[in-house]
Design an enzyme around this catalytic site. Sequence first.
Site, PDB file in Angstrom:
ATOM      1  N   LEU A 209      -4.974 -27.744  -5.770  1.00 47.00           N
ATOM      2  CA  LEU A 209      -4.119 -28.515  -6.717  1.00 47.00           C
ATOM      3  C   LEU A 209      -2.563 -28.130  -6.727  1.00 47.00           C
ATOM      4  O   LEU A 209      -1.862 -28.704  -7.453  1.00 47.00           O
ATOM      5  CB  LEU A 209      -4.810 -28.446  -7.839  1.00 47.00           C
ATOM      6  CG  LEU A 209      -6.027 -29.333  -8.029  1.00 47.00           C
ATOM      7  CD1 LEU A 209      -6.979 -28.933  -9.259  1.00 47.00           C
ATOM      8  CD2 LEU A 209      -5.660 -30.887  -8.269  1.00 47.00           C
ATOM      9  N   THR A 210      -2.063 -26.961  -6.038  1.00 49.26           N
ATOM     10  CA  THR A 210      -0.845 -26.529  -5.952  1.00 49.26           C
ATOM     11  C   THR A 210      -0.053 -27.699  -4.969  1.00 49.26           C
ATOM     12  O   THR A 210       1.249 -27.683  -5.059  1.00 49.26           O
ATOM     13  CB  THR A 210      -0.647 -25.085  -5.335  1.00 49.26           C
ATOM     14  OG1 THR A 210      -0.909 -25.143  -4.034  1.00 49.26           O
ATOM     15  CG2 THR A 210      -1.618 -23.988  -6.322  1.00 49.26           C
ATOM     16  N   GLY A 211      -0.977 -28.151  -4.124  1.00 55.00           N
ATOM     17  CA  GLY A 211      -0.256 -29.296  -3.054  1.00 55.00           C
ATOM     18  C   GLY A 211       0.029 -28.520  -1.913  1.00 55.00           C
ATOM     19  O   GLY A 211       0.597 -28.992  -1.086  1.00 55.00           O
ATOM     20  N   LYS A 212       0.080 -26.968  -1.926  1.00 49.98           N
ATOM     21  CA  LYS A 212       0.595 -26.319  -0.795  1.00 49.98           C
ATOM     22  C   LYS A 212      -0.051 -26.594   0.710  1.00 49.98           C
ATOM     23  O   LYS A 212       0.208 -26.340   1.628  1.00 49.98           O
ATOM     24  CB  LYS A 212       0.474 -24.931  -0.832  1.00 49.98           C
ATOM     25  CG  LYS A 212      -0.758 -24.307  -1.272  1.00 49.98           C
ATOM     26  CD  LYS A 212      -0.786 -22.753  -1.594  1.00 49.98           C
ATOM     27  CE  LYS A 212      -2.046 -22.225  -1.779  1.00 49.98           C
ATOM     28  NZ  LYS A 212      -1.852 -20.853  -2.175  1.00 49.98           N
TER      29      LYS A 212
ATOM     30  N   GLY B  43      -6.526 -23.464  -4.664  1.00 52.62           N
ATOM     31  CA  GLY B  43      -5.354 -23.736  -4.305  1.00 52.62           C
ATOM     32  C   GLY B  43      -4.900 -25.124  -4.002  1.00 52.62           C
ATOM     33  O   GLY B  43      -3.679 -25.453  -3.809  1.00 52.62           O
TER      34      GLY B  43
ATOM     35  N   TYR C 287     -15.743  -7.817  -5.599  1.00 51.34           N
ATOM     36  CA  TYR C 287     -14.307  -8.184  -5.273  1.00 51.34           C
ATOM     37  C   TYR C 287     -13.539  -7.006  -4.662  1.00 51.34           C
ATOM     38  O   TYR C 287     -14.063  -5.931  -4.943  1.00 51.34           O
ATOM     39  CB  TYR C 287     -13.622  -8.410  -6.537  1.00 51.34           C
ATOM     40  CG  TYR C 287     -13.782  -9.816  -7.020  1.00 51.34           C
ATOM     41  CD1 TYR C 287     -14.793 -10.741  -6.545  1.00 51.34           C
ATOM     42  CD2 TYR C 287     -13.351 -10.028  -8.444  1.00 51.34           C
ATOM     43  CE1 TYR C 287     -14.989 -12.016  -7.097  1.00 51.34           C
ATOM     44  CE2 TYR C 287     -13.745 -11.379  -9.216  1.00 51.34           C
ATOM     45  CZ  TYR C 287     -14.348 -12.457  -8.506  1.00 51.34           C
ATOM     46  OH  TYR C 287     -14.815 -13.332  -8.985  1.00 51.34           O
TER      47      TYR C 287
END
Length: 348
Positions: free
Chosen positions: A244-247, A242, A53
């Site tokens: 499932l955040t709907g963004k 990300g 990372y």
Amino acid sequence: MKHIALGQSETRITDYCLGTMTWGNQTPEQDAHRQMDMALEAGINIVDTAEMYPVNPARAETVGRTEEILGNWLAAHPHRRADLVIATKISGRNDSFVRMGQDITGETFLEAFEASLKRLKTDRIDLYQMHWPNRGSYHFRQIWDYDPSGQDKAATLAHMADILEAADGLVAAGKLCHLALSNDSAWGTAQWLRLSEERGLPRIASIQNEYSLLCRQYDSDLAELAVNENVTLLAFSPLGAGLLTGKYQHGAVPDGSRMSLVENLGGRKTDRAFEAVAAYQDIAARHGLDPIHMALAFTVSRPFPVSSIFGATNSDQLRHILNGLDVTLSEEVLAEINTTHRAIPMPY
């Protein structure tokens, strides 16, 4: 939040875990340190990182940067070290960023461990994970073409014994508390457990695999092993990278988002994924739930031991997540989630 056992050890971890993979790339050090303060204030006691990372993308010139950022925070807060379970990972074979072309061996295991220990500025690593197995993996959307027929069982078992011996030396030296897997399988995990028990060597405490409303393979391949053998799941990507955040619905790609850096979200961007997200958003809306909070609450509601790893690009996103960690889902919501899962399974 609640505290659960890490494997069959006496170590207790919160059922939510702070992820760090954007630190040093999308997330600057100052904000990363703010996230540590916020997570501990919220009661979280486990933080997950890795030598490779930050990612998006993983690059040779940034290997270890996230560990260094976490290490700087630990050095500035030595009184908090006892409150934390620090988890990190050794990278497997890869072609572009660290120990290119090399498998994990007892030698590279020790080399990578000592390098992580130095970057983290600590005298021990609480949970050391192998990021993916030498023999290959069906994770990372590789399941559609997965073929284990070329594996060499004898070589795999010899490799496992080599690593267990190396880990045993680190445990004896007081540098390592627990050994763990990531992106592994039920068969692989069972072999690690069998060898450790037969030889009196360190036992696998956890496995870090992907798990979310969109990715539930663990339900039918590792859940039974986890329950019967006391192996804790550290669930990564509980928000589906990300999705499932709907963004990302309706073609949106926010500036600075993961999709703006990795266009296909590592193979997760499919028409069926967007269809599934819309269905889960509808469930959340009808029940007055924030879709992010619903998605995370689902992961920790499962009938196997799990700590869900969430990350945030910035502290504002983290604040929103932390505000929903006390959400629990009703039986009605869970039933509707399962109905949707049956209708749109494995969307990527």
